[in-house]
Design a protein around this motif. Structure first.
Motif, PDB file in Angstrom:
ATOM      1  N   SER A   1      25.849  28.416  -5.944  1.00  0.00           N
ATOM      2  CA  SER A   1      24.552  28.901  -5.919  1.00  0.00           C
ATOM      3  C   SER A   1      24.020  30.548  -5.889  1.00  0.00           C
ATOM      4  CB  SER A   1      23.185  27.415  -5.480  1.00  0.00           C
ATOM      5  OG  SER A   1      23.931  27.346  -3.812  1.00  0.00           O
ATOM      6  N   ILE A   2      24.686  31.356  -4.684  1.00  0.00           N
ATOM      7  CA  ILE A   2      24.023  32.192  -4.047  1.00  0.00           C
ATOM      8  C   ILE A   2      25.188  33.184  -5.198  1.00  0.00           C
ATOM      9  CG2 ILE A   2      22.958  31.702  -1.924  1.00  0.00           C
ATOM     10  CD1 ILE A   2      25.464  32.842  -0.895  1.00  0.00           C
ATOM     11  N   ILE A   3      25.805  33.233  -6.152  1.00  0.00           N
ATOM     12  CA  ILE A   3      26.578  34.097  -6.638  1.00  0.00           C
ATOM     13  C   ILE A   3      25.730  34.483  -7.560  1.00  0.00           C
ATOM     14  CG2 ILE A   3      28.508  35.213  -7.567  1.00  0.00           C
ATOM     15  CD1 ILE A   3      30.425  32.316  -5.560  1.00  0.00           C
ATOM     16  N   PRO A   4      25.669  35.562  -7.948  1.00  0.00           N
ATOM     17  CA  PRO A   4      25.322  36.475  -9.287  1.00  0.00           C
ATOM     18  C   PRO A   4      25.690  35.481 -10.047  1.00  0.00           C
ATOM     19  CG  PRO A   4      25.166  38.260  -7.423  1.00  0.00           C
ATOM     20  CD  PRO A   4      26.759  36.953  -7.493  1.00  0.00           C
ATOM     21  N   ILE A   5      24.458  34.713 -11.077  1.00  0.00           N
ATOM     22  CA  ILE A   5      24.592  34.516 -12.653  1.00  0.00           C
ATOM     23  C   ILE A   5      26.187  34.712 -13.259  1.00  0.00           C
ATOM     24  CG2 ILE A   5      22.370  35.389 -13.825  1.00  0.00           C
ATOM     25  CD1 ILE A   5      24.381  31.319 -13.439  1.00  0.00           C
ATOM     26  N   ALA A   6      25.662  36.024 -13.472  1.00  0.00           N
ATOM     27  CA  ALA A   6      26.374  37.192 -14.054  1.00  0.00           C
ATOM     28  C   ALA A   6      28.270  36.759 -13.514  1.00  0.00           C
ATOM     29  CB  ALA A   6      26.303  39.052 -14.489  1.00  0.00           C
ATOM     30  N   ALA A   7      28.106  36.862 -12.513  1.00  0.00           N
ATOM     31  CA  ALA A   7      29.317  37.046 -11.950  1.00  0.00           C
ATOM     32  C   ALA A   7      29.819  35.960 -12.283  1.00  0.00           C
ATOM     33  CB  ALA A   7      29.228  37.508 -10.305  1.00  0.00           C
ATOM     34  N   THR A   8      28.921  34.469 -12.110  1.00  0.00           N
ATOM     35  CA  THR A   8      30.057  33.232 -12.089  1.00  0.00           C
ATOM     36  C   THR A   8      29.860  33.140 -13.384  1.00  0.00           C
ATOM     37  OG1 THR A   8      28.027  32.337 -12.321  1.00  0.00           O
ATOM     38  CG2 THR A   8      28.386  32.434 -10.511  1.00  0.00           C
ATOM     39  N   ALA A   9      29.190  33.874 -14.386  1.00  0.00           N
ATOM     40  CA  ALA A   9      29.026  33.381 -15.908  1.00  0.00           C
ATOM     41  C   ALA A   9      31.079  34.117 -16.107  1.00  0.00           C
ATOM     42  CB  ALA A   9      28.437  33.746 -16.825  1.00  0.00           C
ATOM     43  N   LEU A  10      31.358  35.636 -15.532  1.00  0.00           N
ATOM     44  CA  LEU A  10      32.594  36.014 -16.078  1.00  0.00           C
ATOM     45  C   LEU A  10      33.689  34.959 -14.975  1.00  0.00           C
ATOM     46  CD1 LEU A  10      31.058  39.762 -16.131  1.00  0.00           C
ATOM     47  CD2 LEU A  10      31.518  38.408 -17.963  1.00  0.00           C
ATOM     48  N   MET A  11      34.085  34.738 -14.596  1.00  0.00           N
ATOM     49  CA  MET A  11      34.487  33.604 -13.854  1.00  0.00           C
ATOM     50  C   MET A  11      34.826  32.395 -14.564  1.00  0.00           C
ATOM     51  SD  MET A  11      33.978  33.580  -9.738  1.00  0.00           S
ATOM     52  CE  MET A  11      34.059  32.471  -9.389  1.00  0.00           C
ATOM     53  N   PHE A  12      34.136  32.117 -15.056  1.00  0.00           N
ATOM     54  CA  PHE A  12      34.298  31.050 -15.697  1.00  0.00           C
ATOM     55  C   PHE A  12      35.091  31.545 -16.777  1.00  0.00           C
ATOM     56  CE2 PHE A  12      32.275  27.019 -14.418  1.00  0.00           C
ATOM     57  CZ  PHE A  12      32.217  26.867 -12.907  1.00  0.00           C
ATOM     58  N   LYS A  13      34.476  32.746 -17.060  1.00  0.00           N
ATOM     59  CA  LYS A  13      34.973  32.638 -18.519  1.00  0.00           C
ATOM     60  C   LYS A  13      36.926  33.160 -18.492  1.00  0.00           C
ATOM     61  CE  LYS A  13      34.349  36.442 -22.477  1.00  0.00           C
ATOM     62  NZ  LYS A  13      33.378  37.323 -22.815  1.00  0.00           N
ATOM     63  N   PHE A  14      37.127  33.658 -17.737  1.00  0.00           N
ATOM     64  CA  PHE A  14      38.417  34.576 -16.444  1.00  0.00           C
ATOM     65  C   PHE A  14      38.968  33.028 -16.731  1.00  0.00           C
ATOM     66  CE2 PHE A  14      36.969  38.790 -15.392  1.00  0.00           C
ATOM     67  CZ  PHE A  14      37.801  39.083 -16.235  1.00  0.00           C
TER      68      PHE A  14
ATOM     69  N   VAL B   1      21.565  33.539 -19.566  1.00  0.00           N
ATOM     70  CA  VAL B   1      22.225  34.389 -19.273  1.00  0.00           C
ATOM     71  C   VAL B   1      23.836  33.973 -19.633  1.00  0.00           C
ATOM     72  CG1 VAL B   1      23.689  36.283 -17.791  1.00  0.00           C
ATOM     73  CG2 VAL B   1      21.370  35.871 -18.174  1.00  0.00           C
ATOM     74  N   GLN B   2      24.089  32.866 -19.292  1.00  0.00           N
ATOM     75  CA  GLN B   2      25.342  32.298 -19.686  1.00  0.00           C
ATOM     76  C   GLN B   2      26.073  31.359 -20.975  1.00  0.00           C
ATOM     77  OE1 GLN B   2      22.539  30.972 -17.614  1.00  0.00           O
ATOM     78  NE2 GLN B   2      22.373  29.867 -15.829  1.00  0.00           N
ATOM     79  N   PRO B   3      25.304  31.058 -21.183  1.00  0.00           N
ATOM     80  CA  PRO B   3      26.239  31.170 -22.327  1.00  0.00           C
ATOM     81  C   PRO B   3      26.976  33.087 -23.348  1.00  0.00           C
ATOM     82  CG  PRO B   3      24.128  30.237 -23.330  1.00  0.00           C
ATOM     83  CD  PRO B   3      23.831  31.197 -21.852  1.00  0.00           C
ATOM     84  N   LEU B   4      25.416  33.701 -23.076  1.00  0.00           N
ATOM     85  CA  LEU B   4      25.592  35.346 -22.869  1.00  0.00           C
ATOM     86  C   LEU B   4      26.879  36.071 -23.478  1.00  0.00           C
ATOM     87  CD1 LEU B   4      22.165  37.103 -23.548  1.00  0.00           C
ATOM     88  CD2 LEU B   4      23.921  36.792 -25.682  1.00  0.00           C
ATOM     89  N   LEU B   5      27.063  35.389 -21.870  1.00  0.00           N
ATOM     90  CA  LEU B   5      28.484  36.103 -21.378  1.00  0.00           C
ATOM     91  C   LEU B   5      29.509  35.355 -21.712  1.00  0.00           C
ATOM     92  CD1 LEU B   5      26.938  37.219 -18.442  1.00  0.00           C
ATOM     93  CD2 LEU B   5      27.557  38.487 -20.024  1.00  0.00           C
ATOM     94  N   LEU B   6      29.515  33.834 -21.545  1.00  0.00           N
ATOM     95  CA  LEU B   6      30.624  33.193 -22.364  1.00  0.00           C
ATOM     96  C   LEU B   6      31.444  33.064 -23.180  1.00  0.00           C
ATOM     97  CD1 LEU B   6      30.055  29.820 -20.506  1.00  0.00           C
ATOM     98  CD2 LEU B   6      31.273  31.518 -19.806  1.00  0.00           C
ATOM     99  N   ALA B   7      30.172  33.534 -24.756  1.00  0.00           N
ATOM    100  CA  ALA B   7      30.978  34.349 -25.374  1.00  0.00           C
ATOM    101  C   ALA B   7      31.667  35.107 -26.059  1.00  0.00           C
ATOM    102  CB  ALA B   7      29.231  34.769 -26.866  1.00  0.00           C
TER     103      ALA B   7
END
Lengths: 338, 111
Positions: A136-149, A251-257
């Motif tokens: 929960s301290i990792i920036p949300i953009a980074a976590t979303a990209l991580m999950f995308k990978f 941000v999450q849906p946008l980056l997971l797309a």
């Protein structure tokens, strides 16, 4: 202190409630100039960065401004009327409610569960606490990209592990499962709530729990008769904050797309690529602003969301007198209402 | 309810070995769930570009590219990006071309 109120200090939500009940007393209650002086950094920020933009957005929502040209005019309530004829807006709103309905209870329950585990006498408790809190301290953009990978069909770690068990590759980020990934991403960050629950748990007087166990109460009875009521103010706070955050998820849906250019995580994102299941309300708003340049309509959508958030918050705060227990203000509340 | 003096002390302070084991098991499972994405990402960070797209996937990099971390710091003006949010650079940015470009856009918007 020079803050003079008529009432003794009470817990935050109670102050909020009583302020709502007697609105006219609001500003005159704080008579001191010192109060305003010390609060001025916040007041300035609130007025300049919150109130003025909100009023600007409200004015915008009555126009057909496209963000660039000067050729705009006043259109009255037609933007608001348009919302009710926009199936995408209604769909995205329902999808957002579903998202909140799933993630909020699960992350609260999960956070409380982890906090209960960590409140036991275990070794390396600090290590576990850190591990659960880190996401929960990792920036949300980074976590979303991580999950995308991680959930990528061909190069993702998850499908690699599943392949080990001879399970066929799943396109996690595409439609039937895209929403699931979004939910998992939200639940991965439940450590933030866990820390607050942990603080609440450690504020429960040990004597109460000990007295209960001497009286023969088992763990479950102690939990539901002592721990849960004592935690109810914390639960109220978490509930309100989590619902607000869930409804504003963007941000999450946008980056997971799927990216516009090919390649996992590469390229830029576009709201039109957001999967149907991930099409939350704020994605729809984002698309209105930045894809269709309908600034007026987007602002109207935002104000509707604000009204919905306000309504939910008020309903929860109103309901709280039935299920939230405060140790200090039971008598004061009676005195105040008398 | 009568007060039972000889009630067994099942206090939260002293849980049995079995209970302890369950607690540790749950904690370890959760640790795995919470750390797996991070570990996966660390492994990704240590691969080179061709290995990133390799199929079937190499879980461990064949070639440990520690230089990726150096590149992350040097390929972009990392230090400047780091202090940008603090606002130190705001004054400098005002003279910057990018900003005047933005101002130009605003001017266009107002016309």
């Amino acid at each position: 202190m020079s803050i003079s109120t008529h009432e003794p200090p009470v817990a935050f939500h109670d102050a909020g409630l009583s302020a709502l009940r007697k609105r006219r007393g609001g500003w005159t209650r704080y008579k001191s100039r010192t109060f305003y002086l010390f609060a001025s950094p916040w007041i300035l920020g609130f007025v300049l960065l919150t109130t003025i933009p909100m009023i600007y957005a409200l004015l915008l929502s009555f126009t057909n401004f496209d963000g660039l040209s000067g050729n705009w005019h006043w259109v009255g309530l037609s933007n608001y009327r348009q919302i009710f004829q926009d199936p995408d807006a209604l769909y995205s709103l329902l999808q957002t409610f579903l998202y909140a309905l799933i993630t909020v209870p699960l992350s609260l329950a999960g956070g409380l569960g982890l906090a209960l585990l960590l409140n036991q006498r275990v070794r390396a408790v600090g290590l576990f606490r850190t591990i659960f809190y880190v996401p929960s301290i990792i920036p949300i953009a980074a976590t979303a990209l991580m999950f995308k990978f991680l959930f990528d069909r061909d190069t993702g770690l998850l499908n690699t592990v599943l392949d080990f068990f001879h399970i066929q590759a799943v396109s996690w980020l595409l439609d039937p499962t895209a929403f699931l990934v979004l939910v998992i991403l939200a639940l991965w960050g439940l450590g933030g709530g866990m820390v607050i629950f942990l603080a609440g748990l450690q504020g429960i007087p040990q004597e109460l729990l000990e007295a209960a166990s001497i009286d023969g109460a088992n763990a479950w009875q102690r939990f539901q008769a002592i721990t849960l009521p004592s935690l109810s103010p914390v639960i109220l706070f978490q509930l309100v904050i989590s619902i607000i955050y869930a409804l504003q998820t963007l941000v999450q849906p946008l980056l997971l797309a799927p990216s516009v250019s090919t390649g996992a995580g590469g390229g830029f994102t576009d709201p039109s690529h957001v999967q149907h299941g991930d099409y939350l309300y704020m994605v729809h708003v984002y698309a209105q602003f930045f894809t269709f340049q309908s600034y007026g309509y987007g602002a109207a959508l935002l104000w509707i969301l604000f009204a919905i958030v306000l309504l939910f918050t008020l309903l929860i705060l109103r309901s709280s007198s039935f299920w939230v227990h405060y140790e200090v203000d039971q008598n004061q509340r009676k005195g105040a209402s008398a | 309810m009568s007060l039972v003096r000889s009630a067994p002390m099942t206090s939260h302070r002293k849980s049995s070995g079995f209970q302890k084991g369950l607690i540790y098991l749950a904690l370890l499972l959760c640790t795995l769930l919470f750390l797996a994405p991070l570990l996966g990402n660390v492994l990704l960070a240590l691969k080179n570009i061709s290995e990133l797209a390799a199929f079937p996937v190499h879980i461990l990099p064949a070639h440990w590219e520690w230089g990726n971390f150096l590149q992350a710091l040097t390929l972009i003006p990392f230090g400047q990006y780091l202090i940008n949010p603090i606002g130190i650079n705001d004054l400098q940015l005002r003279k910057d071309d990018r900003h005047s470009h933005l101002c130009h856009l605003c001017a266009v918007a107002n016309h």
